[in-house]
Design an enzyme around this catalytic site. Structure first.
Site, PDB file in Angstrom:
ATOM      1  N   LYS A  17       0.815  -1.215   0.000  1.00 46.02           N
ATOM      2  CA  LYS A  17       0.000   0.000   0.000  1.00 46.02           C
ATOM      3  C   LYS A  17       0.855   1.275   0.000  1.00 46.02           C
ATOM      4  O   LYS A  17       0.606   2.180  -0.793  1.00 46.02           O
ATOM      5  CB  LYS A  17      -0.876  -0.049   1.258  1.00 46.02           C
ATOM      6  CG  LYS A  17      -1.977   0.949   1.346  1.00 46.02           C
ATOM      7  CD  LYS A  17      -2.987   0.498   2.413  1.00 46.02           C
ATOM      8  CE  LYS A  17      -2.353   0.153   3.751  1.00 46.02           C
ATOM      9  NZ  LYS A  17      -1.990   1.341   4.543  1.00 46.02           N
ATOM     10  N   ARG A  92      -9.283   3.565   9.196  1.00 45.84           N
ATOM     11  CA  ARG A  92      -8.906   2.230   9.658  1.00 45.84           C
ATOM     12  C   ARG A  92     -10.079   1.491  10.295  1.00 45.84           C
ATOM     13  O   ARG A  92      -9.956   0.342  10.669  1.00 45.84           O
ATOM     14  CB  ARG A  92      -7.835   2.331  10.746  1.00 45.84           C
ATOM     15  CG  ARG A  92      -6.416   2.579  10.288  1.00 45.84           C
ATOM     16  CD  ARG A  92      -5.791   1.328   9.746  1.00 45.84           C
ATOM     17  NE  ARG A  92      -4.461   0.994  10.188  1.00 45.84           N
ATOM     18  CZ  ARG A  92      -3.332   1.554   9.793  1.00 45.84           C
ATOM     19  NH1 ARG A  92      -3.334   2.581   8.990  1.00 45.84           N
ATOM     20  NH2 ARG A  92      -2.187   1.084  10.197  1.00 45.84           N
ATOM     21  N   ARG A 131      10.813  -5.963   5.903  1.00 46.62           N
ATOM     22  CA  ARG A 131      10.843  -4.507   5.821  1.00 46.62           C
ATOM     23  C   ARG A 131      11.727  -3.872   6.894  1.00 46.62           C
ATOM     24  O   ARG A 131      12.283  -2.796   6.693  1.00 46.62           O
ATOM     25  CB  ARG A 131       9.405  -4.002   5.983  1.00 46.62           C
ATOM     26  CG  ARG A 131       9.080  -2.759   5.269  1.00 46.62           C
ATOM     27  CD  ARG A 131       7.598  -2.653   5.025  1.00 46.62           C
ATOM     28  NE  ARG A 131       6.793  -2.629   6.238  1.00 46.62           N
ATOM     29  CZ  ARG A 131       5.487  -2.390   6.238  1.00 46.62           C
ATOM     30  NH1 ARG A 131       4.840  -2.207   5.109  1.00 46.62           N
ATOM     31  NH2 ARG A 131       4.809  -2.378   7.360  1.00 46.62           N
ATOM     32  N   ARG A 133      11.222  -2.483   9.946  1.00 48.47           N
ATOM     33  CA  ARG A 133      10.895  -1.292  10.727  1.00 48.47           C
ATOM     34  C   ARG A 133      10.734  -1.678  12.194  1.00 48.47           C
ATOM     35  O   ARG A 133      10.494  -2.832  12.516  1.00 48.47           O
ATOM     36  CB  ARG A 133       9.560  -0.720  10.223  1.00 48.47           C
ATOM     37  CG  ARG A 133       9.672   0.627   9.622  1.00 48.47           C
ATOM     38  CD  ARG A 133       8.433   0.987   8.840  1.00 48.47           C
ATOM     39  NE  ARG A 133       7.179   0.643   9.487  1.00 48.47           N
ATOM     40  CZ  ARG A 133       6.016   0.715   8.880  1.00 48.47           C
ATOM     41  NH1 ARG A 133       5.952   1.092   7.631  1.00 48.47           N
ATOM     42  NH2 ARG A 133       4.900   0.397   9.509  1.00 48.47           N
ATOM     43  N   ARG A 144      -0.907  -6.501  14.007  1.00 49.76           N
ATOM     44  CA  ARG A 144      -1.379  -5.531  13.012  1.00 49.76           C
ATOM     45  C   ARG A 144      -2.326  -6.189  12.012  1.00 49.76           C
ATOM     46  O   ARG A 144      -3.327  -5.603  11.608  1.00 49.76           O
ATOM     47  CB  ARG A 144      -0.187  -4.887  12.293  1.00 49.76           C
ATOM     48  CG  ARG A 144       0.514  -3.812  13.143  1.00 49.76           C
ATOM     49  CD  ARG A 144       1.964  -3.581  12.755  1.00 49.76           C
ATOM     50  NE  ARG A 144       2.167  -3.347  11.337  1.00 49.76           N
ATOM     51  CZ  ARG A 144       1.984  -2.163  10.739  1.00 49.76           C
ATOM     52  NH1 ARG A 144       1.594  -1.127  11.441  1.00 49.76           N
ATOM     53  NH2 ARG A 144       2.192  -2.036   9.466  1.00 49.76           N
TER      54      ARG A 144
HETATM   55  P1  AMP Z   1       0.758   2.348   8.905  1.00 45.75           P
HETATM   56  O1  AMP Z   1       2.080   2.840   8.459  1.00 45.75           O
HETATM   57  O2  AMP Z   1      -0.389   2.963   8.149  1.00 45.75           O
HETATM   58  O3  AMP Z   1       0.664   0.864   8.929  1.00 45.75           O
HETATM   59  O4  AMP Z   1       0.557   2.843  10.419  1.00 45.75           O
HETATM   60  C1  AMP Z   1       1.478   2.477  11.420  1.00 45.75           C
HETATM   61  C2  AMP Z   1       0.795   2.583  12.786  1.00 45.75           C
HETATM   62  O5  AMP Z   1       0.342   3.923  13.002  1.00 45.75           O
HETATM   63  C3  AMP Z   1      -0.436   1.726  12.968  1.00 45.75           C
HETATM   64  O6  AMP Z   1      -0.115   0.406  13.346  1.00 45.75           O
HETATM   65  C4  AMP Z   1      -1.181   2.479  14.059  1.00 45.75           C
HETATM   66  O7  AMP Z   1      -0.592   2.247  15.320  1.00 45.75           O
HETATM   67  C5  AMP Z   1      -0.915   3.921  13.683  1.00 45.75           C
HETATM   68  N1  AMP Z   1      -1.939   4.441  12.744  1.00 45.75           N
HETATM   69  C6  AMP Z   1      -1.740   4.882  11.465  1.00 45.75           C
HETATM   70  N2  AMP Z   1      -2.885   5.287  10.917  1.00 45.75           N
HETATM   71  C7  AMP Z   1      -3.853   5.106  11.862  1.00 45.75           C
HETATM   72  C8  AMP Z   1      -5.256   5.311  11.895  1.00 45.75           C
HETATM   73  N3  AMP Z   1      -5.917   5.772  10.835  1.00 45.75           N
HETATM   74  N4  AMP Z   1      -5.916   4.997  13.046  1.00 45.75           N
HETATM   75  C9  AMP Z   1      -5.270   4.526  14.113  1.00 45.75           C
HETATM   76  N5  AMP Z   1      -3.956   4.283  14.140  1.00 45.75           N
HETATM   77  C10 AMP Z   1      -3.234   4.568  13.024  1.00 45.75           C
END
Ligand code: AMP
Length: 186
Positions: A17, A92, A131, A133, A144
């Site tokens: 994504k 989300r 990845r 991270r 996740r």
């Molecule tokens: P991502 O890079 O989009 O996978 O986001 C990494 C982390 O940021 C997620 O596992 C959440 O802890 C937090 N996060 C990012 N976007 C959101 C969202 N829309 N709602 C809640 N937590 C978020």
């Protein structure tokens, strides 16, 4: 010139994504609004927001909807996002989807399409594990994924019912997936 698209990119962790969002945003000339990137930036800065969210992020849990609403409302209110944007990582869950609708309709905007990147489960853990991270340990990846299935996947039906869903096969070379996305959004 036709107005630029307002898009959401939906997909499980490891679906590619973020990579696709970056490419697509460049191609379409719209800002790539990644809530994950924004939160990681806040954590790096050590801002109040960063201190609030770092524990949750490291556990693979979601940040609360109120905090996310503020972050997204502010970002989509900036001038560069007025014409169009590509949201990556938001919404989300159902509450966030409703908040997004409210944020957009407050300024007479609405979404043009929601692209769903589809990748089979077996491939996801392997991809994310590569990845490296800090929020990517195997345990956190599984959490996740679990959170995605429970909270985010219901948005597939939500957007399908609104006629916005564009499912795309996310398996294959980056360029091929990009071509499929461009075709799906017309
Ligand atoms: P991502 O890079 O989009 O996978 O986001 C990494 C982390 O940021 C997620 O596992 C959440 O802890 C937090 N996060 C990012 N976007 C959101 C969202 N829309 N709602 C809640 N937590 C978020």
């Amino acid at each position: 010139m036709a107005t630029k698209p307002k898009l959401v990119l939906l997909g499980p962790p490891g679906s590619g994504k973020g990579t696709q969002a970056e490419i697509l945003a460049r191609e379409l000339g719209v800002p790539h609004v990644s809530t994950g990137d924004m939160l990681r930036g806040a954590v790096e800065e050590g801002s109040a927001l960063g201190r609030k969210v770092s524990g949750l992020m490291n556990a693979g849990a979601l940040v609360d909807d109120g905090t996310m609403a503020e972050v997204v409302r502010e970002r989509l209110g900036r001038s560069d996002a007025r014409g169009g944007f590509l949201l990556d990582g938001y919404p989300r869950n159902r509450a966030q989807a409703e908040t997004l609708e409210a944020i957009l309709s407050a300024s007479d905007r609405d979404l043009d399409a929601v692209v769903l990147l589809e990748v089979p489960e077996e491939e996801l853990v392997a991809r994310v594990a590569g990845r490296g991270r800090s929020d990517d340990s195997e345990e956190v990846i599984r959490e996740r994924l679990r959170v995605y299935r429970e909270k985010t996947e219901p948005l597939v039906d939500y957007y399908d019912q609104r006629g916005l869903l564009r499912p795309v096969d996310g398996v294959g070379a980056i360029d091929d997936v990009n071509d499929r996305i461009l075709e799906a959004i017309g």
